[in-house]
Design an enzyme around this catalytic site. Structure first.
Site, PDB file in Angstrom:
ATOM      1  N   GLN A  18       0.800  -1.223   0.000  1.00  0.00           N
ATOM      2  CA  GLN A  18       0.000   0.000   0.000  1.00  0.00           C
ATOM      3  C   GLN A  18       0.836   1.280   0.000  1.00  0.00           C
ATOM      4  OE1 GLN A  18      -2.639  -1.755   3.318  1.00  0.00           O
ATOM      5  NE2 GLN A  18      -4.066  -0.501   2.143  1.00  0.00           N
ATOM      6  N   ARG A  75       3.755  -0.098  13.039  1.00  0.00           N
ATOM      7  CA  ARG A  75       3.483  -1.415  12.466  1.00  0.00           C
ATOM      8  C   ARG A  75       3.560  -1.309  10.949  1.00  0.00           C
ATOM      9  NH1 ARG A  75      -2.095  -4.027  11.031  1.00  0.00           N
ATOM     10  NH2 ARG A  75      -1.305  -6.022  10.310  1.00  0.00           N
ATOM     11  N   HIS A 119       1.177  -9.312   4.598  1.00  0.00           N
ATOM     12  CA  HIS A 119       0.005  -8.441   4.433  1.00  0.00           C
ATOM     13  C   HIS A 119      -0.403  -8.483   2.964  1.00  0.00           C
ATOM     14  CE1 HIS A 119      -2.189  -4.855   6.446  1.00  0.00           C
ATOM     15  NE2 HIS A 119      -2.769  -5.039   5.284  1.00  0.00           N
ATOM     16  N   ASN A 164      -1.702 -10.992   8.341  1.00  0.00           N
ATOM     17  CA  ASN A 164      -2.725  -9.981   8.537  1.00  0.00           C
ATOM     18  C   ASN A 164      -4.044 -10.426   7.917  1.00  0.00           C
ATOM     19  OD1 ASN A 164      -3.610  -7.097   9.117  1.00  0.00           O
ATOM     20  ND2 ASN A 164      -4.021  -7.235   6.918  1.00  0.00           N
ATOM     21  N   GLU A 165      -5.085 -10.459   8.737  1.00  0.00           N
ATOM     22  CA  GLU A 165      -6.457 -10.650   8.257  1.00  0.00           C
ATOM     23  C   GLU A 165      -6.632 -11.797   7.260  1.00  0.00           C
ATOM     24  OE1 GLU A 165      -7.964  -6.940   6.745  1.00  0.00           O
ATOM     25  OE2 GLU A 165      -7.936  -5.996   8.698  1.00  0.00           O
ATOM     26  N   ASN A 293      -8.014  -6.122  14.188  1.00  0.00           N
ATOM     27  CA  ASN A 293      -8.330  -4.961  13.358  1.00  0.00           C
ATOM     28  C   ASN A 293      -9.832  -4.791  13.369  1.00  0.00           C
ATOM     29  OD1 ASN A 293      -5.619  -5.064  12.768  1.00  0.00           O
ATOM     30  ND2 ASN A 293      -5.876  -5.656  10.621  1.00  0.00           N
ATOM     31  N   TYR A 295     -13.211  -2.178  12.282  1.00  0.00           N
ATOM     32  CA  TYR A 295     -13.656  -0.999  11.534  1.00  0.00           C
ATOM     33  C   TYR A 295     -15.127  -0.653  11.693  1.00  0.00           C
ATOM     34  CZ  TYR A 295      -9.103  -0.696   9.309  1.00  0.00           C
ATOM     35  OH  TYR A 295      -7.751  -0.541   9.088  1.00  0.00           O
ATOM     36  N   GLU A 366      -5.197  -2.316  14.053  1.00  0.00           N
ATOM     37  CA  GLU A 366      -5.748  -1.346  13.096  1.00  0.00           C
ATOM     38  C   GLU A 366      -7.106  -0.856  13.565  1.00  0.00           C
ATOM     39  OE1 GLU A 366      -6.194  -2.633   8.989  1.00  0.00           O
ATOM     40  OE2 GLU A 366      -4.210  -3.560   9.019  1.00  0.00           O
ATOM     41  N   TRP A 412      -4.930   3.136  11.764  1.00  0.00           N
ATOM     42  CA  TRP A 412      -4.801   2.926  10.315  1.00  0.00           C
ATOM     43  C   TRP A 412      -5.318   4.172   9.639  1.00  0.00           C
ATOM     44  CZ3 TRP A 412      -2.345  -0.707   7.483  1.00  0.00           C
ATOM     45  CH2 TRP A 412      -2.479  -0.567   6.098  1.00  0.00           C
ATOM     46  N   TRP A 420      -6.305  -0.928  -1.868  1.00  0.00           N
ATOM     47  CA  TRP A 420      -6.674  -2.165  -2.551  1.00  0.00           C
ATOM     48  C   TRP A 420      -7.609  -1.917  -3.743  1.00  0.00           C
ATOM     49  CZ3 TRP A 420      -2.884  -4.937  -0.954  1.00  0.00           C
ATOM     50  CH2 TRP A 420      -2.430  -4.819   0.355  1.00  0.00           C
ATOM     51  N   PHE A 428      -7.270   7.017   4.129  1.00  0.00           N
ATOM     52  CA  PHE A 428      -7.321   6.573   5.534  1.00  0.00           C
ATOM     53  C   PHE A 428      -6.269   7.275   6.404  1.00  0.00           C
ATOM     54  CE2 PHE A 428      -9.796   2.867   4.154  1.00  0.00           C
ATOM     55  CZ  PHE A 428     -10.524   2.520   5.279  1.00  0.00           C
TER      56      PHE A 428
HETATM   57  C1  PNW Z   1      -7.839  -3.805   6.250  1.00  0.00           C
HETATM   58  N1  PNW Z   1     -13.747  -5.756   4.528  1.00  0.00           N
HETATM   59  O1  PNW Z   1      -8.475  -4.283   5.105  1.00  0.00           O
HETATM   60  C2  PNW Z   1      -6.375  -3.967   5.909  1.00  0.00           C
HETATM   61  O2  PNW Z   1      -5.598  -4.620   6.866  1.00  0.00           O
HETATM   62  C3  PNW Z   1      -5.739  -2.722   5.411  1.00  0.00           C
HETATM   63  O3  PNW Z   1      -4.720  -3.076   4.532  1.00  0.00           O
HETATM   64  C4  PNW Z   1      -6.772  -1.817   4.773  1.00  0.00           C
HETATM   65  O4  PNW Z   1      -6.221  -0.718   4.141  1.00  0.00           O
HETATM   66  C5  PNW Z   1      -7.736  -1.395   5.869  1.00  0.00           C
HETATM   67  O5  PNW Z   1      -8.294  -2.518   6.513  1.00  0.00           O
HETATM   68  C6  PNW Z   1      -8.874  -0.518   5.375  1.00  0.00           C
HETATM   69  O6  PNW Z   1      -9.673  -1.201   4.452  1.00  0.00           O
HETATM   70  C7  PNW Z   1      -9.809  -4.608   5.037  1.00  0.00           C
HETATM   71  O7  PNW Z   1     -14.234  -5.721   3.398  1.00  0.00           O
HETATM   72  C8  PNW Z   1     -10.370  -4.641   3.777  1.00  0.00           C
HETATM   73  O8  PNW Z   1     -14.402  -6.141   5.524  1.00  0.00           O
HETATM   74  C9  PNW Z   1     -11.677  -5.021   3.597  1.00  0.00           C
HETATM   75  C10 PNW Z   1     -12.416  -5.373   4.695  1.00  0.00           C
HETATM   76  C11 PNW Z   1     -11.870  -5.351   5.974  1.00  0.00           C
HETATM   77  C12 PNW Z   1     -10.557  -4.966   6.140  1.00  0.00           C
END
Ligand code: PNW
Length: 458
Positions: A18, A75, A119, A164-165, A293, A295, A366, A412, A420, A428
């Site tokens: 990224q 990180r 990642h 990661n994730e 992480n 959101y 995050e 983040w 992406w 962000f």
């Molecule tokens: C995370 N969803 O990505 C990543 O760890 C980061 O690289 C990214 O930039 C950040 O969150 C913000 O998107 C995600 O669709 C991407 O649920 C998509 C999802 C969740 C996290």
């Protein structure tokens, strides 16, 4: 004034693909994200990470900015193909030197490095020759790559995140095809997830056996939204619980209990792989901390008798397997990603983890938000981001006061970057990046976060 515990870790997070750019420099091999972003139609406006923030050439300037903010931790992730161009065999000394210099620069400024090994930028050769995360062999390759990283950087790096994730890779990469490698399937997500768990288990085992003397900590980072029962009915409460098990339990249950949640076994049946007793042993107990992480939040209700379809992006996974209907309260405000802003969700999720996994140390690796930030007269005012952070951090503190062992928070992101499939359209960062000139401009949230760190609260 809200005060955080004494040794709370305040950080920012980024990821290699990224921000780094330099996609064909310094001996780096190609990754699946290089290939995916160069495939017409996959990324909004055809954006790629070829240059991104050009952090590869500007890392010193970026770290100086971090130091100015008083960041205690940073990180970042390492690009596997920068270290091992094809993902196995030959290493690339120039790539190793880049990360070594980056780490030295952080140490020079008293910033603790937190390194994510993976990642999402898998070496492309591993995808082409072995089908990537579908192949059990990739766990051995990952372990060899981790070995290289521990041996070169482990003298200075004491905080490791293996993967990661994995949920995102499995669901968006192998289920919905919106992220690399762009596969669409209702069984491959479970296979890819299985191999990522095996890979994590092997790498942690290696670290504990061979690098014990380095005295570091290692864990996986998982992402999870909160799922609030839509009504108080038993069915909806069960649906919310099931949704969380399919989201987070999928990865955390094997790590803490040694196997997938029962709800997944029952519903996914033969599409859900089995661990051997040895794998179970290796994976169970493989987290020194719980990387999270977070959101957003959605309501969950039981979808018995309804047809639920997987929507692309940000939903709960393979909807048909869960029988859960997701929705949001129309009154909730949303970020530019369309993700609802629900600060209390983080509190409930932290408690859910605390209870289910027996009070682990949790690190928020995050949390943050995208807004349509505008550069005007050389400055960027982002009051919405400050409000978001105030809301989420307040709820984190409440959780801590109620006994949740939350040890750190990584915002983040440090700067705007390649988001992406959304390319550069989603910002962000707490630093604005002018992609034309490459200039970084601190947003008002950067100054706000600087004071939070200085005061250990706000
Ligand atoms: C995370 N969803 O990505 C990543 O760890 C980061 O690289 C990214 O930039 C950040 O969150 C913000 O998107 C995600 O669709 C991407 O649920 C998509 C999802 C969740 C996290």
């Amino acid at each position: 004034m809200l005060k955080f515990p004494h040794n709370f870790t305040w950080g920012c997070a980024t990821a290699s693909y990224q921000i780094e750019g330099a996609w064909l420099e310094g001996g780096k091999g190609l990754s699946i994200w290089d290939a995916f972003s160069h495939t017409p139609g996959k990324i909004l406006h055809g954006h790629t990470g070829d240059v991104a923030c050009d952090h590869y050439h500007h890392y010193k300037e970026d770290i100086a900015r971090m130091a100015e903010m008083g960041l205690s931790a940073y990180r970042f992730s390492m690009s596997w193909p920068r270290i091992q161009p094809t993902g196995y065999g030959k290493r690339n000394p120039e790539g190793i030197r880049f990360y070594s210099d980056l780490i030295d620069e952080l140490m020079k400024h008293n910033i603790t490095p937190w390194v994510t090994l993976y990642h999402w930028d898998l070496p492309l050769a591993l995808q082409m020759e072995f089908d990537g995360w579908l192949n059990p062999k990739v766990a051995d390759f990952f372990c060899d790559y981790a070995d290289i990283c521990f041996s070169h950087f482990g003298d200075r790096v004491k905080h490791w995140i293996t993967i990661n994730e994995p949920w995102v890779t499995a669901i968006l990469g192998y289920g919905q095809g919106v992220f690399a490698p762009g596969r669409i399937s209702n069984s491959e997500p479970y296979q890819a997830a299985h191999q990522m768990l095996r890979s994590h288990g092997k790498a942690v085992d290696l670290y504990r056996q061979k690098y014990h003397f380095q005295n570091g900590k290692i864990g996986m980072t998982n992402n999870c939204d909160w799922r609030e029962p839509k009504t108080n009915s038993e069915e909806d409460r069960a649906a919310a619980q099931r949704a969380l098990e399919f989201f987070l339990g999928w990865f955390a249950d094997p790590i803490y209990f040694g196997d997938y949640p029962e709800s997944m076994r029952q519903r996914v049946k033969e599409r859900l792989p089995q661990f051997t007793p040895q794998e179970r042993e290796q994976i169970k107990g493989s987290n020194d901390f719980f990387g999270l992480n977070h959101y957003t939040t959605m309501y969950a209700s039981d979808a018995e008798g309804k047809k639920v379809l997987s929507e692309v992006y940000g939903n709960g996974g393979i909807a048909e397997d869960q029988n859960v209907e997701l929705s949001v309260d129309p009154k909730w405000k949303k970020t530019e990603m369309g993700w609802a802003i629900v600060p209390w969700g983080i509190n409930r999720l932290l408690h859910w983890i605390d209870e289910r996994y027996n009070h682990p140390d949790i690190v928020l690796t995050e949390n943050g938000c995208a807004f349509d930030d505008q550069l005007a007269d050389g400055a960027v005012h982002d009051p919405q981001r400050i409000d978001f952070l105030k809301g989420y951090l307040s709820e984190c503190l409440i959780a801590i006061q109620n006994g949740v062992r939350l040890k750190g928070y990584f915002l983040w992101s440090f700067m705007d970057n390649f988001e992406w499939a959304s390319g550069y359209t989603k910002r962000f960062g707490i630093h604005y990046v002018d992609y034309e000139s490459g200039k970084r401009i601190p947003k008002s949230s950067a100054e706000w976060y600087r004071r939070v760190i200085q005061n250990n609260g706000f």
